[in-house]
Design an enzyme around this catalytic site. Sequence first.
Site, PDB file in Angstrom:
ATOM      1  N   SER A   1      -9.820  -0.925   7.117  1.00 35.00           N
ATOM      2  CA  SER A   1      -9.267  -0.770   5.769  1.00 35.00           C
ATOM      3  C   SER A   1      -8.530  -1.974   5.196  1.00 35.00           C
ATOM      4  CB  SER A   1      -8.341   0.437   5.721  1.00 35.00           C
ATOM      5  OG  SER A   1      -9.115   1.594   5.608  1.00 35.00           O
TER       6      SER A   1
ATOM      7  N   LYS B   1       0.842  -1.208   0.000  1.00 38.49           N
ATOM      8  CA  LYS B   1       0.000   0.000   0.000  1.00 38.49           C
ATOM      9  C   LYS B   1       0.873   1.253   0.000  1.00 38.49           C
ATOM     10  CE  LYS B   1      -3.942   1.877   2.652  1.00 38.49           C
ATOM     11  NZ  LYS B   1      -4.809   1.674   3.832  1.00 38.49           N
TER      12      LYS B   1
ATOM     13  N   SER C   1      -9.774   1.429   2.942  1.00 35.54           N
ATOM     14  CA  SER C   1      -8.951   2.213   2.062  1.00 35.54           C
ATOM     15  C   SER C   1      -7.874   1.424   1.305  1.00 35.54           C
ATOM     16  CB  SER C   1      -8.257   3.321   2.868  1.00 35.54           C
ATOM     17  OG  SER C   1      -7.378   2.780   3.821  1.00 35.54           O
TER      18      SER C   1
HETATM   19  N1  GLN Z   1     -13.145   3.600   6.310  1.00 41.48           N
HETATM   20  C1  GLN Z   1     -12.606   4.045   7.565  1.00 41.48           C
HETATM   21  C2  GLN Z   1     -12.284   5.515   7.489  1.00 41.48           C
HETATM   22  O1  GLN Z   1     -12.559   6.088   6.497  1.00 41.48           O
HETATM   23  C3  GLN Z   1     -11.424   3.224   7.938  1.00 41.48           C
HETATM   24  C4  GLN Z   1     -10.195   3.617   7.237  1.00 41.48           C
HETATM   25  C5  GLN Z   1      -8.999   2.812   7.632  1.00 41.48           C
HETATM   26  O2  GLN Z   1      -9.108   1.765   8.260  1.00 41.48           O
HETATM   27  N2  GLN Z   1      -7.842   3.333   7.270  1.00 41.48           N
HETATM   28  O3  GLN Z   1     -11.774   6.081   8.373  1.00 41.48           O
END
Ligand code: GLN
Length: 489
Positions: free
Chosen positions: A178, A79, A154
């Site tokens: 994410s 990532k 994400s």
């Molecule tokens: N979807 C969640 C957010 O927008 C989690 C994101 C993540 O785990 N980095 O914060």
Amino acid sequence: MSLYKETAASLHQKLVEKQCSAREIAQSVFDCMDEVEDRVGAYLSQNRQGALAAADKVDRQIAAGRDIHPLAGIPIAVKDNICTQGMTTTCASQMLYNFVPPYDATVMGRLKGTGAVLTGKTNMDEFAMGSSCENSHFQLTRNPHDLRRVPGGSSGGSAAAVAAGEAILSLGSDTGGSIRQPAACCGVIGLKPTYGSVSRYGLVAFASSLDQIGPFGRSVADVAALYGVLCGADPMDAPSARRSYPDFAALLKGDVTGLRIGIPREYYGPGVDEQVRAAVHGALADLERAGASLVELSLPSTDYALSAYYIISSAEASSNLARFDGVKYGYRAPDCDGLIDLYEKTRSQGFGDEVKRRIMLGTFVLSSGYYDAYYNRAKRLQDTIRGEFEEAFKLCDVIATPTMPTPAFKIGENVDDPLKMYASDVCTVTVNIAGLPGMSIPCGTAHGLPAGMQLIGPKFSEQVLFDTALTLENIRGNLCPVAGARGEG
Ligand code: GLN
């Protein structure tokens, strides 16, 4: 040869038996990328030359009769919020469009030590804020199972790369879901490890008290093997747990006899799609037949978890992202009139809408008049949620829930409605709030799309999660066949 469709374990076997070379494995993954990447868009940058050089090194070691690590020669995508020395690390943000870290994240050092082959850096929501990859400044990533749909977020690029055969394994980061949420969307396995087990050194911080790096893969053994490399104490990461870890992959048994699986009713409510619920129940029935028992229980504060998560994570983000000021890293706005103007213009132009929303929300909940009403209250809720999990783990060994209330949604469906977007994390955020390990495994389909089951355990119980998941894998066979990435889009 379709080497790109295989698991790391079977590729390792082929390498040591000299049935193929590491170069052929890398080439097979690149051939797959040539075929599908135009449609999937998993990668922000590719590392073909570096990957071939790393593969050749492994081939020389094999030719010299040396033992190789199980991940040597295995193509792994990373990532783009994990620092890679000499390779751009953009966090999918204009703010870091040209940032080339002068150092490797701890996990990169560990990966390189195994001889793993880095295929490239994957797309994500900007600064890991989002649930669909649509917040990337640079590009869309499409779900390889249905190109009209999001891959989740994400870490959507990392999940899509593994699902499409554009990598054998990958790394993501998980602050509120994410890793698990895109794993569920893309029909692969993803693990959010126990907080403190994997070093965050070199992970660009979103919400430091919640962030963890973790693995994606297409088999339980592969995910266990990669986690075994990632975890470990690190003096460069303050909350890193000072403990040692077993060889998870070697200890895999795939036996759930006597295992008590907790079913928290709050995670199976009316907001969960019928077919997702049915898929999870189907997997639970298989585990029951294999010797596990199901225990109904309650985690009453689940309803407040999303609010607590978005307050705590935004508060921390507003502080962490203060460092992006046009002076030290990445983007700097042109034509500025003095320092304050430089800050204002750089941050206005460099950050996207969602990141700005989080910074504003976080700054608000930390401001003096509102600190008690919001931030302190959210922190108290965090204690309550942790306590409820502790009580629950007196009644069961592992908890099973849907990973996500619905299958992957359509591209564009939720972009104008942040609250709807946030709701897709309703099953995952509690795990970060409590610092626990959580794993998503494919458990069937809903509306023809992958559905994920989440397994949650007490701190440092990853082995139990692996064994539970392996039992299902042994019953059902390959849980994560490579997706063809065909169709519209
Ligand atoms: N979807 C969640 C957010 O927008 C989690 C994101 C993540 O785990 N980095 O914060």
